[in-house]
Write a protein that holds these residues in place. Sequence first.
Motif, PDB file in Angstrom:
ATOM      1  N   GLN A 129      55.205  36.989  42.511  1.00 36.99           N
ATOM      2  CA  GLN A 129      54.535  38.256  42.061  1.00 36.99           C
ATOM      3  C   GLN A 129      55.379  37.787  40.864  1.00 36.99           C
ATOM      4  O   GLN A 129      57.142  37.535  41.023  1.00 36.99           O
ATOM      5  CB  GLN A 129      54.869  39.926  42.546  1.00 36.99           C
ATOM      6  N   GLY A 130      55.152  38.273  39.242  1.00 36.96           N
ATOM      7  CA  GLY A 130      56.189  37.789  37.957  1.00 36.96           C
ATOM      8  C   GLY A 130      57.228  39.426  38.302  1.00 36.96           C
ATOM      9  O   GLY A 130      58.512  38.399  37.388  1.00 36.96           O
ATOM     10  N   ALA A 131      57.456  39.886  38.888  1.00 36.25           N
ATOM     11  CA  ALA A 131      58.433  41.040  38.868  1.00 36.25           C
ATOM     12  C   ALA A 131      59.268  40.105  39.068  1.00 36.25           C
ATOM     13  O   ALA A 131      60.574  40.837  39.038  1.00 36.25           O
ATOM     14  CB  ALA A 131      57.727  42.807  38.970  1.00 36.25           C
ATOM     15  N   VAL A 132      59.241  40.082  40.036  1.00 36.75           N
ATOM     16  CA  VAL A 132      60.632  39.066  40.994  1.00 36.75           C
ATOM     17  C   VAL A 132      61.375  38.596  39.844  1.00 36.75           C
ATOM     18  O   VAL A 132      62.260  38.576  40.128  1.00 36.75           O
ATOM     19  CB  VAL A 132      60.044  39.136  42.685  1.00 36.75           C
ATOM     20  N   ARG A 133      59.919  37.525  39.450  1.00 32.94           N
ATOM     21  CA  ARG A 133      60.835  35.809  38.824  1.00 32.94           C
ATOM     22  C   ARG A 133      61.648  36.191  37.720  1.00 32.94           C
ATOM     23  O   ARG A 133      62.580  36.471  37.573  1.00 32.94           O
ATOM     24  CB  ARG A 133      59.321  35.291  38.820  1.00 32.94           C
ATOM     25  N   ASP A 134      60.913  37.382  36.799  1.00 38.19           N
ATOM     26  CA  ASP A 134      61.204  38.003  35.821  1.00 38.19           C
ATOM     27  C   ASP A 134      62.596  39.308  35.653  1.00 38.19           C
ATOM     28  O   ASP A 134      62.966  39.175  34.652  1.00 38.19           O
ATOM     29  CB  ASP A 134      60.301  38.581  34.963  1.00 38.19           C
ATOM     30  N   ALA A 135      62.458  39.732  36.406  1.00 35.46           N
ATOM     31  CA  ALA A 135      64.109  41.036  36.431  1.00 35.46           C
ATOM     32  C   ALA A 135      65.071  40.478  36.519  1.00 35.46           C
ATOM     33  O   ALA A 135      65.584  39.092  37.058  1.00 35.46           O
ATOM     34  CB  ALA A 135      63.605  41.830  37.901  1.00 35.46           C
ATOM     35  N   PRO A 136      65.935  40.910  35.769  1.00 36.73           N
ATOM     36  CA  PRO A 136      66.804  40.612  35.890  1.00 36.73           C
ATOM     37  C   PRO A 136      68.282  41.119  36.946  1.00 36.73           C
ATOM     38  O   PRO A 136      68.891  40.508  37.783  1.00 36.73           O
ATOM     39  CB  PRO A 136      67.932  41.110  34.755  1.00 36.73           C
ATOM     40  N   VAL A 137      67.049  41.989  38.040  1.00 31.92           N
ATOM     41  CA  VAL A 137      68.092  42.041  39.271  1.00 31.92           C
ATOM     42  C   VAL A 137      67.272  42.812  39.684  1.00 31.92           C
ATOM     43  O   VAL A 137      65.674  43.064  39.553  1.00 31.92           O
ATOM     44  CB  VAL A 137      68.909  43.271  39.020  1.00 31.92           C
ATOM     45  N   SER A 138      66.856  42.641  41.167  1.00 37.08           N
ATOM     46  CA  SER A 138      66.373  43.272  42.706  1.00 37.08           C
ATOM     47  C   SER A 138      67.218  43.346  43.577  1.00 37.08           C
ATOM     48  O   SER A 138      67.903  43.084  44.153  1.00 37.08           O
ATOM     49  CB  SER A 138      65.594  41.553  43.299  1.00 37.08           C
ATOM     50  N   LEU A 139      66.461  44.452  43.449  1.00 37.01           N
ATOM     51  CA  LEU A 139      67.569  45.356  44.952  1.00 37.01           C
ATOM     52  C   LEU A 139      65.956  44.653  46.276  1.00 37.01           C
ATOM     53  O   LEU A 139      65.283  45.291  46.224  1.00 37.01           O
ATOM     54  CB  LEU A 139      67.734  46.567  44.879  1.00 37.01           C
ATOM     55  N   LEU A 140      66.868  44.507  47.050  1.00 39.17           N
ATOM     56  CA  LEU A 140      66.230  44.351  49.304  1.00 39.17           C
ATOM     57  C   LEU A 140      66.822  45.425  49.167  1.00 39.17           C
ATOM     58  O   LEU A 140      67.929  45.321  49.746  1.00 39.17           O
ATOM     59  CB  LEU A 140      67.006  42.923  49.596  1.00 39.17           C
ATOM     60  N   VAL A 141      65.790  46.016  50.056  1.00 37.91           N
ATOM     61  CA  VAL A 141      66.309  47.230  51.275  1.00 37.91           C
ATOM     62  C   VAL A 141      65.826  46.806  52.096  1.00 37.91           C
ATOM     63  O   VAL A 141      64.817  45.830  52.893  1.00 37.91           O
ATOM     64  CB  VAL A 141      64.683  48.216  50.603  1.00 37.91           C
ATOM     65  N   THR A 142      66.712  47.405  53.637  1.00 40.29           N
ATOM     66  CA  THR A 142      66.049  45.829  54.797  1.00 40.29           C
ATOM     67  C   THR A 142      66.356  46.805  55.699  1.00 40.29           C
ATOM     68  O   THR A 142      67.056  48.247  55.436  1.00 40.29           O
ATOM     69  CB  THR A 142      67.490  45.142  54.753  1.00 40.29           C
ATOM     70  N   ALA A 143      66.435  46.837  57.475  1.00 35.10           N
ATOM     71  CA  ALA A 143      66.462  47.750  57.908  1.00 35.10           C
ATOM     72  C   ALA A 143      67.528  46.978  59.157  1.00 35.10           C
ATOM     73  O   ALA A 143      67.078  45.780  59.706  1.00 35.10           O
ATOM     74  CB  ALA A 143      64.956  48.423  58.929  1.00 35.10           C
ATOM     75  N   ASP A 144      68.066  47.832  59.690  1.00 35.06           N
ATOM     76  CA  ASP A 144      68.762  47.092  61.211  1.00 35.06           C
ATOM     77  C   ASP A 144      68.345  48.610  62.022  1.00 35.06           C
ATOM     78  O   ASP A 144      68.533  50.070  62.246  1.00 35.06           O
ATOM     79  CB  ASP A 144      70.031  47.656  61.231  1.00 35.06           C
ATOM     80  N   TYR A 145      66.946  48.317  62.372  1.00 34.69           N
ATOM     81  CA  TYR A 145      66.168  49.576  63.588  1.00 34.69           C
ATOM     82  C   TYR A 145      66.937  50.079  65.052  1.00 34.69           C
ATOM     83  O   TYR A 145      66.554  51.021  65.302  1.00 34.69           O
ATOM     84  CB  TYR A 145      64.956  48.598  63.680  1.00 34.69           C
TER      85      TYR A 145
END
Length: 89
Positions: free
Chosen positions: A4-20
Amino acid sequence: ALGQGAVRDAPVSLLVTADYGRTTGRYGDRGERYVHIEAGHAAQNANLMAENLGFAGVMIGAFDDGEMQAAAGGIDEDPLLIVPIGRAK
């Protein structure tokens, strides 16, 4: 993110994770639902703030979990969403 280009092209990406375990320990199996609700809230807040600052974001859920964990430094948490943020086109 499966190309997906949005992830490749963005200067920053936030990763939302879970510790269930932190939530299911208190709320049982229903805690997983609460985690997903909160993840959506967090991602939406990031998108709203990006928009307020003149940027744009999008929520991406298409990725390989194991590859994402490795790319994030070998984390144990479950990746739920990527929020790439950049200039609006």
